[in-house]
Write a protein that holds these residues in place. Structure first.
Motif, PDB file in Angstrom:
ATOM      1  N   GLY A   1      -8.308  -3.908  -9.136  1.00 44.95           N
ATOM      2  CA  GLY A   1      -9.233  -3.718  -8.357  1.00 44.95           C
ATOM      3  C   GLY A   1      -9.474  -2.251  -7.499  1.00 44.95           C
ATOM      4  N   ASP A   2     -10.753  -2.023  -6.924  1.00 44.05           N
ATOM      5  CA  ASP A   2     -10.111  -0.611  -5.552  1.00 44.05           C
ATOM      6  C   ASP A   2     -10.511  -1.839  -5.081  1.00 44.05           C
ATOM      7  N   ILE A   3     -10.039  -1.293  -3.448  1.00 40.87           N
ATOM      8  CA  ILE A   3     -10.431  -2.554  -1.842  1.00 40.87           C
ATOM      9  C   ILE A   3     -10.647  -1.054  -1.350  1.00 40.87           C
ATOM     10  N   ALA A   4     -11.839  -1.188  -0.465  1.00 41.83           N
ATOM     11  CA  ALA A   4     -12.192  -0.024   0.893  1.00 41.83           C
ATOM     12  C   ALA A   4     -11.524  -0.738   1.915  1.00 41.83           C
ATOM     13  N   ALA A   5     -10.592  -0.092   2.508  1.00 39.62           N
ATOM     14  CA  ALA A   5     -10.439  -0.428   3.718  1.00 39.62           C
ATOM     15  C   ALA A   5      -9.935   0.838   4.932  1.00 39.62           C
ATOM     16  N   GLY A   6     -10.832   0.728   6.334  1.00 44.45           N
ATOM     17  CA  GLY A   6     -11.056   1.625   7.437  1.00 44.45           C
ATOM     18  C   GLY A   6      -9.483   2.088   7.823  1.00 44.45           C
ATOM     19  N   ARG A   7      -8.075   1.816   7.174  1.00 42.42           N
ATOM     20  CA  ARG A   7      -7.112   2.146   7.796  1.00 42.42           C
ATOM     21  C   ARG A   7      -5.814   1.526   6.898  1.00 42.42           C
ATOM     22  N   VAL A   8      -5.666   2.828   6.278  1.00 46.27           N
ATOM     23  CA  VAL A   8      -4.321   2.279   5.565  1.00 46.27           C
ATOM     24  C   VAL A   8      -3.088   2.060   5.758  1.00 46.27           C
ATOM     25  N   GLY A   9      -1.926   0.987   5.715  1.00 44.34           N
ATOM     26  CA  GLY A   9      -0.132   1.795   6.455  1.00 44.34           C
ATOM     27  C   GLY A   9       0.579   1.763   5.400  1.00 44.34           C
ATOM     28  N   LEU A  10       1.519   2.356   4.812  1.00 39.41           N
ATOM     29  CA  LEU A  10       2.214   2.437   3.661  1.00 39.41           C
ATOM     30  C   LEU A  10       3.416   1.896   3.952  1.00 39.41           C
TER      31      LEU A  10
ATOM     32  N   ALA B   1      17.928  12.197   8.175  1.00 44.31           N
ATOM     33  CA  ALA B   1      17.998  10.391   8.257  1.00 44.31           C
ATOM     34  C   ALA B   1      16.917   9.400   8.554  1.00 44.31           C
ATOM     35  N   SER B   2      16.336   9.866   9.926  1.00 47.87           N
ATOM     36  CA  SER B   2      15.453   9.329  10.757  1.00 47.87           C
ATOM     37  C   SER B   2      14.197   9.084   9.934  1.00 47.87           C
ATOM     38  N   PRO B   3      13.444   7.773  10.432  1.00 50.74           N
ATOM     39  CA  PRO B   3      12.463   7.562   9.392  1.00 50.74           C
ATOM     40  C   PRO B   3      10.851   8.742   9.688  1.00 50.74           C
ATOM     41  N   ILE B   4      10.175   8.431   9.354  1.00 52.24           N
ATOM     42  CA  ILE B   4       8.730   8.644   9.671  1.00 52.24           C
ATOM     43  C   ILE B   4       8.049   7.644  10.365  1.00 52.24           C
ATOM     44  N   ILE B   5       7.533   7.547  11.118  1.00 55.05           N
ATOM     45  CA  ILE B   5       6.644   6.542  11.191  1.00 55.05           C
ATOM     46  C   ILE B   5       5.747   7.221  12.033  1.00 55.05           C
ATOM     47  N   GLY B   6       3.809   6.817  11.594  1.00 52.62           N
ATOM     48  CA  GLY B   6       2.534   7.511  12.627  1.00 52.62           C
ATOM     49  C   GLY B   6       1.847   8.418  11.264  1.00 52.62           C
ATOM     50  N   ALA B   7       0.574   8.759  12.382  1.00 52.82           N
ATOM     51  CA  ALA B   7      -0.449   9.651  11.214  1.00 52.82           C
ATOM     52  C   ALA B   7       0.089  10.559  10.787  1.00 52.82           C
ATOM     53  N   THR B   8      -0.880  11.150   9.756  1.00 53.00           N
ATOM     54  CA  THR B   8      -0.535  11.406   9.461  1.00 53.00           C
ATOM     55  C   THR B   8      -1.934  13.352   8.690  1.00 53.00           C
ATOM     56  N   PRO B   9      -1.775  13.796   8.201  1.00 50.23           N
ATOM     57  CA  PRO B   9      -2.449  14.855   8.127  1.00 50.23           C
ATOM     58  C   PRO B   9      -4.805  14.160   7.780  1.00 50.23           C
ATOM     59  N   PHE B  10      -4.403  13.473   6.923  1.00 50.25           N
ATOM     60  CA  PHE B  10      -5.523  12.546   6.017  1.00 50.25           C
ATOM     61  C   PHE B  10      -5.705  11.370   7.160  1.00 50.25           C
ATOM     62  N   ASP B  11      -7.030  11.528   8.288  1.00 55.60           N
ATOM     63  CA  ASP B  11      -7.748  10.769   8.619  1.00 55.60           C
ATOM     64  C   ASP B  11      -7.739   9.041   8.028  1.00 55.60           C
ATOM     65  N   GLY B  12      -6.957   8.003   8.517  1.00 56.75           N
ATOM     66  CA  GLY B  12      -6.917   6.649   8.321  1.00 56.75           C
ATOM     67  C   GLY B  12      -5.121   6.352   7.741  1.00 56.75           C
ATOM     68  N   LEU B  13      -4.615   7.646   7.154  1.00 63.28           N
ATOM     69  CA  LEU B  13      -3.563   7.009   6.546  1.00 63.28           C
ATOM     70  C   LEU B  13      -2.652   7.431   7.611  1.00 63.28           C
ATOM     71  N   PHE B  14      -1.494   6.120   7.595  1.00 65.43           N
ATOM     72  CA  PHE B  14      -0.269   6.235   8.379  1.00 65.43           C
ATOM     73  C   PHE B  14       0.946   5.594   7.182  1.00 65.43           C
ATOM     74  N   LEU B  15       1.900   6.334   7.988  1.00 66.19           N
ATOM     75  CA  LEU B  15       3.646   5.996   7.630  1.00 66.19           C
ATOM     76  C   LEU B  15       4.002   5.784   7.963  1.00 66.19           C
ATOM     77  N   ASN B  16       4.987   4.764   7.214  1.00 62.66           N
ATOM     78  CA  ASN B  16       6.074   3.855   8.161  1.00 62.66           C
ATOM     79  C   ASN B  16       7.163   4.023   6.353  1.00 62.66           C
ATOM     80  N   CYS B  17       8.370   5.108   6.618  1.00 64.94           N
ATOM     81  CA  CYS B  17       9.118   5.368   5.592  1.00 64.94           C
ATOM     82  C   CYS B  17       9.980   6.371   6.182  1.00 64.94           C
ATOM     83  N   GLY B  18      11.449   6.383   5.327  1.00 68.46           N
ATOM     84  CA  GLY B  18      12.459   7.230   5.425  1.00 68.46           C
ATOM     85  C   GLY B  18      13.034   6.626   6.222  1.00 68.46           C
ATOM     86  N   TRP B  19      13.213   5.131   5.486  1.00 70.73           N
ATOM     87  CA  TRP B  19      14.338   4.914   6.858  1.00 70.73           C
ATOM     88  C   TRP B  19      16.035   4.628   5.572  1.00 70.73           C
ATOM     89  N   GLY B  20      16.143   5.459   5.308  1.00 71.31           N
ATOM     90  CA  GLY B  20      17.207   5.205   4.636  1.00 71.31           C
ATOM     91  C   GLY B  20      17.680   3.865   4.932  1.00 71.31           C
TER      92      GLY B  20
END
Length: 382
Positions: free
Chosen positions: A192-201, A312-331
């Motif tokens: 189902g759908d879940i609402a959230a103020g902030r989403v971290g991937l 070959a380094s990670p991406i950590i932090g905000a995105t152009p979308f309000d409320g969406l944050f990234l933690n990825c690309g760790w290799g």
């Protein structure tokens, strides 16, 4: 706050959100079982001896937290600071290794350059004879580095998160990010759908599949990362040995298995299994360094799926979308960074601002050109 991915990074982020920021309304969603992704497939190595200042700061902080976590989490996850040797086999590698040691010391990281006779003392089973095809000419040595039992780390974090009121939801696959314009409002899941103020991937391997439907393309490629273990053996391997030149790294687990890792498969894919050609080179490299292992038996091979960025380094932090944050690309560097990335990612989710240690790792570096190319600078990927 919604965190997608209940691996080491997702659990560590939830822990610090609750522990340091006092946030209790947290859900961590996992499509499979708790820590059943890359957290269960890594090769358990912890180290911080990186050349570049940005890398040294982040991984140095991670190692400090690793040393505090057994008492802080009240859980023995078998942290073993047995040391890591990074071998060199050419004159150019000797120069590069010495440079990295000097840079480490300037950043307060324990590091030494050791000659073959000292290597033989630190790891007697390693063949340092001069007549080898790739003779061992020296190595960097980080005494505080080592290994930790990854599944125990996950359960230590999960227990503390549960005690702090975090909701851990297994068998709940996130299939879509819900957005209104440039604001993310929540997630669509298999339950189902879940609402959230902030989403971290914080789910390794498939971040782009969630962001691309929003029109947010990321500089990521997914690859299998190879590893294998042997049968149970008597404890014969006293430290961790890594060699970029012949490309293998090896340690011995607490139960006795030899744990061998290699590089990523050059082909893109999501397969969590070893590729024959990579595994063959991995075994040949291991026998080059450790002839003693010639009669050991491989009992299991596998691969984790890792996202790799251009530097070959990670991406950590905000995105152009309000409320969406990234933690990825760790290799290859995700496990060893677990405590630090949990702390800095929690800071971003709690405050909306990048932690000072994470500022260099934002998406904007791919626009400005301020890359953190550890592999290019030191020939040692994360």
């Amino acid at each position: 706050v919604m965190i997608v991915g209940a691996g080491g990074h997702g659990l560590a982020t939830a822990y610090y959100l609750a522990h340091e920021h006092g946030i209790r309304d947290i859900a961590v969603l996992e499509r499979g079982w708790l820590a059943g992704g890359n957290m269960a497939r890594n090769t358990t190595i912890i180290r911080s001896n990186y050349l570049l200042d940005e890398s040294a700061a982040l991984y140095g902080h991670a190692l400090e937290l690793w040393e505090r976590w057994p008492a802080e989490l009240d859980y023995d996850f078998l942290l073993s600071q047995r040391g890591v040797l990074n071998l060199v086999h050419t004159q150019q590698e000797i120069r590069d290794a010495r440079r990295r040691v000097f840079a480490n010391r300037l950043n307060g990281i324990d590091a030494d350059y050791v000659e073959p006779d000292e290597i033989a003392r630190l790891c007697p089973i390693l063949d340092v004879s001069p007549d080898k095809r790739y003779p061992v000419l020296g190595a960097t040595w980080q005494p505080r580095a080592g290994i930790a039992k990854h599944d125990h780390v996950a359960w230590a974090l999960a227990r503390r998160c549960s005690e702090l009121g975090v909701d851990l939801v297994e068998n709940c696959e996130v299939t879509e990010l819900l957005a209104d314009g440039d604001r993310v409002l929540g997630v669509r899941t298999s339950r189902g759908d879940i609402a959230a103020g902030r989403v971290g991937l914080a789910a390794a391997g498939r971040t782009s599949t969630l962001t691309e439907p929003l029109g947010l393309g990321l500089p990521l490629q997914s690859h299998p990362l190879q590893a294998m273990v042997s049968e149970l053996l008597e404890q014969v391997h006293p430290c961790v040995v890594m060699s970029n030149h012949v490309h293998v790294y090896c340690s011995q687990a607490h139960k006795g298995e030899l744990v061998l890792g290699a590089g990523i498969d050059s082909y893109n894919g999501y397969g969590q299994r070893g590729s024959v050609q990579v595994l063959e080179r991995q075994l040949a490299a291991a026998l080059e360094l450790f002839p003693l292992f010639a009669r050991a038996h491989v009992i299991r091979t596998w691969a984790g799926v890792v996202d790799v960025t251009p530097d070959a380094s990670p991406i950590i932090g905000a995105t152009p979308f309000d409320g969406l944050f990234l933690n990825c690309g760790w290799g290859t560097g995700g496990f060893k960074a677990t405590p630090a990335v949990g702390r800095v990612f929690a800071h971003a989710l709690a405050t909306g601002r990048a932690h000072p240690l994470a500022e260099p790792y934002g998406l904007e570096r791919f626009r400005t050109g301020a890359l953190i190319d550890e592999h290019g600078a030191a020939a040692v990927a994360h």
